[in-house]
Design a protein around this motif. Sequence first.
Motif, PDB file in Angstrom:
ATOM      1  N   LEU A 276     -47.648 -26.476  73.889  1.00  0.00           N
ATOM      2  CA  LEU A 276     -47.998 -25.265  74.955  1.00  0.00           C
ATOM      3  C   LEU A 276     -49.077 -24.972  73.832  1.00  0.00           C
ATOM      4  O   LEU A 276     -50.302 -24.421  74.617  1.00  0.00           O
ATOM      5  N   ARG A 277     -48.723 -24.319  73.133  1.00  0.00           N
ATOM      6  CA  ARG A 277     -50.153 -24.093  71.790  1.00  0.00           C
ATOM      7  C   ARG A 277     -51.593 -24.209  72.413  1.00  0.00           C
ATOM      8  O   ARG A 277     -52.350 -23.638  72.273  1.00  0.00           O
ATOM      9  N   ASP A 278     -51.245 -25.804  72.180  1.00  0.00           N
ATOM     10  CA  ASP A 278     -52.715 -26.364  72.395  1.00  0.00           C
ATOM     11  C   ASP A 278     -53.318 -26.209  73.514  1.00  0.00           C
ATOM     12  O   ASP A 278     -54.755 -25.867  73.820  1.00  0.00           O
ATOM     13  N   ILE A 279     -52.775 -25.282  74.823  1.00  0.00           N
ATOM     14  CA  ILE A 279     -53.707 -25.388  76.037  1.00  0.00           C
ATOM     15  C   ILE A 279     -53.420 -23.905  76.422  1.00  0.00           C
ATOM     16  O   ILE A 279     -53.767 -23.631  78.008  1.00  0.00           O
ATOM     17  N   VAL A 280     -52.464 -23.301  75.670  1.00  0.00           N
ATOM     18  CA  VAL A 280     -51.904 -22.399  77.025  1.00  0.00           C
ATOM     19  C   VAL A 280     -53.051 -21.150  76.801  1.00  0.00           C
ATOM     20  O   VAL A 280     -53.022 -20.591  78.102  1.00  0.00           O
ATOM     21  N   ASP A 281     -54.434 -21.814  76.241  1.00  0.00           N
ATOM     22  CA  ASP A 281     -55.099 -20.095  76.664  1.00  0.00           C
ATOM     23  C   ASP A 281     -55.928 -20.926  78.254  1.00  0.00           C
ATOM     24  O   ASP A 281     -56.898 -19.825  79.186  1.00  0.00           O
ATOM     25  N   LEU A 282     -55.498 -22.227  78.190  1.00  0.00           N
ATOM     26  CA  LEU A 282     -56.359 -22.311  79.584  1.00  0.00           C
ATOM     27  C   LEU A 282     -55.193 -22.595  80.642  1.00  0.00           C
ATOM     28  O   LEU A 282     -56.147 -22.083  81.472  1.00  0.00           O
ATOM     29  N   VAL A 283     -54.225 -22.294  80.512  1.00  0.00           N
ATOM     30  CA  VAL A 283     -53.425 -21.781  80.496  1.00  0.00           C
ATOM     31  C   VAL A 283     -53.671 -20.408  81.724  1.00  0.00           C
ATOM     32  O   VAL A 283     -53.173 -20.147  83.128  1.00  0.00           O
ATOM     33  N   LEU A 284     -54.018 -20.135  81.226  1.00  0.00           N
ATOM     34  CA  LEU A 284     -53.434 -17.840  80.941  1.00  0.00           C
ATOM     35  C   LEU A 284     -54.921 -18.060  81.602  1.00  0.00           C
ATOM     36  O   LEU A 284     -55.366 -16.447  82.049  1.00  0.00           O
ATOM     37  N   SER A 285     -55.867 -18.928  81.621  1.00  0.00           N
ATOM     38  CA  SER A 285     -57.450 -18.655  81.903  1.00  0.00           C
ATOM     39  C   SER A 285     -57.850 -18.394  83.662  1.00  0.00           C
ATOM     40  O   SER A 285     -58.993 -18.467  84.607  1.00  0.00           O
ATOM     41  N   VAL A 286     -56.629 -19.088  84.351  1.00  0.00           N
ATOM     42  CA  VAL A 286     -56.524 -19.258  85.625  1.00  0.00           C
ATOM     43  C   VAL A 286     -55.747 -17.744  86.266  1.00  0.00           C
ATOM     44  O   VAL A 286     -54.927 -17.132  85.587  1.00  0.00           O
ATOM     45  N   PRO A 287     -56.229 -17.603  87.519  1.00  0.00           N
ATOM     46  CA  PRO A 287     -56.546 -16.013  88.314  1.00  0.00           C
ATOM     47  C   PRO A 287     -55.138 -15.760  88.201  1.00  0.00           C
ATOM     48  O   PRO A 287     -55.115 -16.236  89.963  1.00  0.00           O
ATOM     49  N   ALA A 288     -54.003 -15.546  87.542  1.00  0.00           N
ATOM     50  CA  ALA A 288     -53.034 -15.368  88.748  1.00  0.00           C
ATOM     51  C   ALA A 288     -52.007 -14.468  88.479  1.00  0.00           C
ATOM     52  O   ALA A 288     -52.264 -14.077  87.123  1.00  0.00           O
ATOM     53  N   GLY A 289     -50.672 -14.397  89.368  1.00  0.00           N
ATOM     54  CA  GLY A 289     -50.060 -12.692  88.972  1.00  0.00           C
ATOM     55  C   GLY A 289     -48.791 -12.793  88.182  1.00  0.00           C
ATOM     56  O   GLY A 289     -48.444 -12.615  88.038  1.00  0.00           O
ATOM     57  N   CYS A 290     -48.337 -14.657  88.157  1.00  0.00           N
ATOM     58  CA  CYS A 290     -47.361 -15.035  87.262  1.00  0.00           C
ATOM     59  C   CYS A 290     -47.812 -16.250  86.472  1.00  0.00           C
ATOM     60  O   CYS A 290     -48.054 -17.395  87.814  1.00  0.00           O
ATOM     61  N   TYR A 291     -47.083 -16.702  85.875  1.00  0.00           N
ATOM     62  CA  TYR A 291     -47.316 -17.563  85.579  1.00  0.00           C
ATOM     63  C   TYR A 291     -45.828 -19.035  84.732  1.00  0.00           C
ATOM     64  O   TYR A 291     -45.170 -17.936  84.283  1.00  0.00           O
ATOM     65  N   SER A 292     -45.590 -19.662  85.542  1.00  0.00           N
ATOM     66  CA  SER A 292     -44.572 -20.316  85.280  1.00  0.00           C
ATOM     67  C   SER A 292     -44.550 -21.847  84.640  1.00  0.00           C
ATOM     68  O   SER A 292     -45.190 -22.535  85.298  1.00  0.00           O
ATOM     69  N   ILE A 293     -43.999 -20.945  83.247  1.00  0.00           N
ATOM     70  CA  ILE A 293     -44.015 -22.495  82.235  1.00  0.00           C
ATOM     71  C   ILE A 293     -42.244 -22.818  81.952  1.00  0.00           C
ATOM     72  O   ILE A 293     -40.971 -22.404  81.656  1.00  0.00           O
ATOM     73  N   GLU A 294     -42.463 -24.199  82.078  1.00  0.00           N
ATOM     74  CA  GLU A 294     -41.100 -25.304  81.451  1.00  0.00           C
ATOM     75  C   GLU A 294     -40.404 -24.690  80.003  1.00  0.00           C
ATOM     76  O   GLU A 294     -41.942 -24.155  78.676  1.00  0.00           O
ATOM     77  N   ALA A 295     -39.541 -24.379  80.121  1.00  0.00           N
ATOM     78  CA  ALA A 295     -38.879 -23.499  78.524  1.00  0.00           C
ATOM     79  C   ALA A 295     -37.652 -23.423  78.335  1.00  0.00           C
ATOM     80  O   ALA A 295     -37.007 -23.890  76.959  1.00  0.00           O
ATOM     81  N   ALA A 296     -36.964 -24.879  79.581  1.00  0.00           N
ATOM     82  CA  ALA A 296     -35.828 -24.815  78.971  1.00  0.00           C
ATOM     83  C   ALA A 296     -35.272 -26.184  78.185  1.00  0.00           C
ATOM     84  O   ALA A 296     -34.436 -26.813  77.943  1.00  0.00           O
ATOM     85  N   ASN A 297     -36.453 -27.286  78.627  1.00  0.00           N
ATOM     86  CA  ASN A 297     -36.895 -28.371  78.151  1.00  0.00           C
ATOM     87  C   ASN A 297     -36.504 -28.813  76.848  1.00  0.00           C
ATOM     88  O   ASN A 297     -37.350 -27.957  76.593  1.00  0.00           O
ATOM     89  N   PRO A 298     -35.929 -29.905  76.266  1.00  0.00           N
ATOM     90  CA  PRO A 298     -34.673 -29.654  75.311  1.00  0.00           C
ATOM     91  C   PRO A 298     -36.361 -29.818  73.989  1.00  0.00           C
ATOM     92  O   PRO A 298     -36.513 -29.798  72.880  1.00  0.00           O
ATOM     93  N   ARG A 299     -37.808 -29.868  74.948  1.00  0.00           N
ATOM     94  CA  ARG A 299     -38.780 -30.896  74.118  1.00  0.00           C
ATOM     95  C   ARG A 299     -39.783 -29.227  74.062  1.00  0.00           C
ATOM     96  O   ARG A 299     -40.458 -28.881  72.802  1.00  0.00           O
ATOM     97  N   HIS A 300     -39.347 -28.517  75.054  1.00  0.00           N
ATOM     98  CA  HIS A 300     -40.265 -27.363  74.941  1.00  0.00           C
ATOM     99  C   HIS A 300     -39.230 -25.650  74.777  1.00  0.00           C
ATOM    100  O   HIS A 300     -40.193 -24.656  74.865  1.00  0.00           O
ATOM    101  N   GLU A 301     -38.368 -26.102  74.756  1.00  0.00           N
ATOM    102  CA  GLU A 301     -37.963 -24.575  74.354  1.00  0.00           C
ATOM    103  C   GLU A 301     -38.053 -23.970  73.538  1.00  0.00           C
ATOM    104  O   GLU A 301     -38.069 -22.577  73.423  1.00  0.00           O
ATOM    105  N   HIS A 302     -38.625 -24.608  71.863  1.00  0.00           N
ATOM    106  CA  HIS A 302     -38.586 -24.010  70.675  1.00  0.00           C
ATOM    107  C   HIS A 302     -40.117 -22.813  71.237  1.00  0.00           C
ATOM    108  O   HIS A 302     -40.217 -22.060  69.999  1.00  0.00           O
TER     109      HIS A 302
END
Length: 393
Positions: A276-302
């Motif tokens: 996520l760190r490699d693309i988070v700035d691109l994610v947050l560059s979309v003009p949105a009021g809420c960002y839904s991001i995978e965070a329970a998956n065992p590959r990404h919870e950390h």
Amino acid sequence: MPASTERILVSHAGALPRPDALQRLFGAGPGFEDAIDAALPGAVAEVVDRQAAAGVDIVNDGEISKRGLFTGYIRDRMSGFEAEVGGDRPPANAGVTGRDRRDFPGFFAAGFGGFDFKGAMPASEVTSLATQYVCTGPLRYAGTALVQADIDRLTAAAGAHNMTAFLPAVTPGTVEHWLRNDYYPDDESFLGAIADVLHEEYTAITDAGLLLQLDDPDLPDGWQMFPDMTVPEYRRYAALRVEALNHALRGIPPERVRLHVCWGSGHGPHRDDIPLRDIVDLVLSVPAGCYSIEAANPRHEHEWTLWEDVRLPDGASLMPGVVGHATDVIEHPELVAQRLLRFAKLVGAENLIAGTDCGLGNRVGHPEIVWAKLEDLSEGARIASRALFRDSR
């Protein structure tokens, strides 16, 4: 975008189980379209009722009117492309498990991994892997009546509970996953044409007073599709798709939009997912009021620790997945609360919505598991809310 200073609100990422009677109609094959249309209003009302009973605050229609994969519905709402069946052209990319397939060939050769729909996808909705869709002319929107029907059904069902509701729609880059370009001169013009089509869908949803959820697994999982790309090369690729998405959102208030990203929903290794760190700035560059991001998956919870030094845009909220689709094990409410408390310390409790990693409807073993996960998601949010907001009561 709904917010609360009294408790953590609860929502989810989209797909939910169809009621049994509707599922049978979808599985019956061609010739039952009128029966499906007649059954959908009552089925949507049932799905919204069940969300309300489970403690969900921000509801949707479960995407139960949409045929096939969640991207498949848009094929009914566009013109300018043709199906190419049994052609000899190689696929345009390596697919959303491309890097994992390269590194774990035995796992995939044995029939594991990929997209396991747990029997929730009737055969009549499964498109042959030999079918490719090819843009052969100017793309046009043809979904006015279909999106209006979705809007009308959801508005009526949510209005019966006086609840906030959202409708999901896919993004230009996600459409590009399955639509080969044989017409437009370059990627920019092709993506721009897709964006113009989707702009009409997006505008219809937000003009109706509903929240628009943008489903954009393309943004993270496109990395798997091009195994030879470096991170800088992929960021350039992804930035062009984000630019197209932002073009599709022109004129739409960000507070009416929430963006959902995930690493695909395949049950497989995911070791080659892009961080996520490699693309988070691109994610947050979309003009949105809420960002839904995978965070329970065992590959990404950390990756929750990323929010120690990444700031949300002003006025935006975060909807981390604190319940997952990768397992039929139902998360304990205390675990859900612990996950939410981590995020609350970093982004602020008032900027937090409890969510799911991805749509649960086609990913876990049985509808009973889906509804139990949502119930325990809601209970976990209540536990966390008592810890976070007790000083304000």
